[in-house]
Design a protein around this motif. Sequence first.
Motif, mmCIF file in Angstrom:
data_model
loop_
_atom_site.group_PDB
_atom_site.id
_atom_site.type_symbol
_atom_site.label_atom_id
_atom_site.label_comp_id
_atom_site.label_asym_id
_atom_site.label_seq_id
_atom_site.Cartn_x
_atom_site.Cartn_y
_atom_site.Cartn_z
ATOM 1 N N ASN A 121 1.674 3.813 -1.937
ATOM 2 C CA ASN A 121 1.498 4.565 -3.175
ATOM 3 C C ASN A 121 2.356 5.829 -3.212
ATOM 4 O O ASN A 121 2.777 6.270 -4.281
ATOM 5 N N ARG A 130 -10.205 -2.107 -7.397
ATOM 6 C CA ARG A 130 -10.986 -2.057 -6.160
ATOM 7 C C ARG A 130 -10.309 -2.855 -5.048
ATOM 8 O O ARG A 130 -10.311 -2.452 -3.875
ATOM 9 N N LYS A 131 -9.712 -3.968 -5.421
ATOM 10 C CA LYS A 131 -9.059 -4.833 -4.438
ATOM 11 C C LYS A 131 -7.809 -4.169 -3.876
ATOM 12 O O LYS A 131 -7.556 -4.215 -2.660
ATOM 13 N N ARG A 132 -7.020 -3.514 -4.737
ATOM 14 C CA ARG A 132 -5.751 -2.914 -4.306
ATOM 15 C C ARG A 132 -5.935 -1.472 -3.856
ATOM 16 O O ARG A 132 -5.135 -0.951 -3.085
ATOM 17 N N SER A 133 -6.960 -0.805 -4.367
ATOM 18 C CA SER A 133 -7.323 0.596 -4.057
ATOM 19 C C SER A 133 -6.489 1.631 -4.802
ATOM 20 O O SER A 133 -6.802 2.820 -4.762
ATOM 21 N N TYR A 134 -5.437 1.219 -5.476
ATOM 22 C CA TYR A 134 -4.649 2.153 -6.287
ATOM 23 C C TYR A 134 -3.903 1.359 -7.355
ATOM 24 O O TYR A 134 -3.715 0.154 -7.244
ATOM 25 N N ASN A 135 -3.484 2.089 -8.407
ATOM 26 C CA ASN A 135 -2.726 1.484 -9.491
ATOM 27 C C ASN A 135 -1.269 1.909 -9.345
ATOM 28 O O ASN A 135 -0.943 3.091 -9.437
ATOM 29 N N GLY A 154 0.777 -1.226 0.000
ATOM 30 C CA GLY A 154 0.000 0.000 0.000
ATOM 31 C C GLY A 154 0.810 1.278 0.000
ATOM 32 O O GLY A 154 0.300 2.331 0.398
#
Length: 233
Positions: free
Chosen positions: A95, A132-137, A93
């Motif tokens: 980012n 959606r699963k990771r919340s960010y690219n 997470g």
Amino acid sequence: MKKNLISNYLRDFTALLFPDLCFACSGPLMGNEKYICLSCEYDLPETHFDVMEGNPVEQAFWGRSRIYSATAFVRFEKGSKVQHLLHALKYNGQNELGDYMGQLMGQSIRDNRRFNTVDVIIPVPLHPKKLRKRSYNQSECLAKGMGNVLHRPVLTNVLIRKIYNPTQTKKGRYQRWENVEGIFEVVEPGQLENKHVLLVDDVITTGSTLEAAALPLVGIMNTRVSVMTFAFA
């Protein structure tokens, strides 16, 4: 004044007990260091492929896709500090770390004649289900960091991933291509006509994902597509 002194003292005391750690070596960060300590940043195994025409990243696309120029910032090896950085970015997470890594990427090509004509930056998109699963690219984080350094717009809604596909990790080269064939689509291609597009991803192994992402882009009128990744495996 006294309140600010106490606040600063408490912050420094907390940092002493619980220091921020380098995502590459897990050592404590000092002073103005952020995310990566100066020693690890200095020792990153940069490829310098950006100044080499026909470099190994470009060779990955020969005979497969019409790529104008391609490069990767660092080399990837299992168990290396580069792997630690990518793991933190993709699975922990982090980012903001991705934004910083993107800034390093942007700085490395800022004065390069093969990349200074780039008009827009496009990250390789995730499928909405995985997003959606990771919340960010993670690729978008890298692209935005590059955009801040290169002063180029980052377009996140032009290239879409329309098919959800399994992970590529344990697949061979041909299986990787079968896994990504036809999964990307460009919406409103007129936005990219007569543009030099820089396609950004976190790591390149066989190039199959980037090839599939580039395919709908290279067919747009007078569009040039270049590629940059953080790591080259």
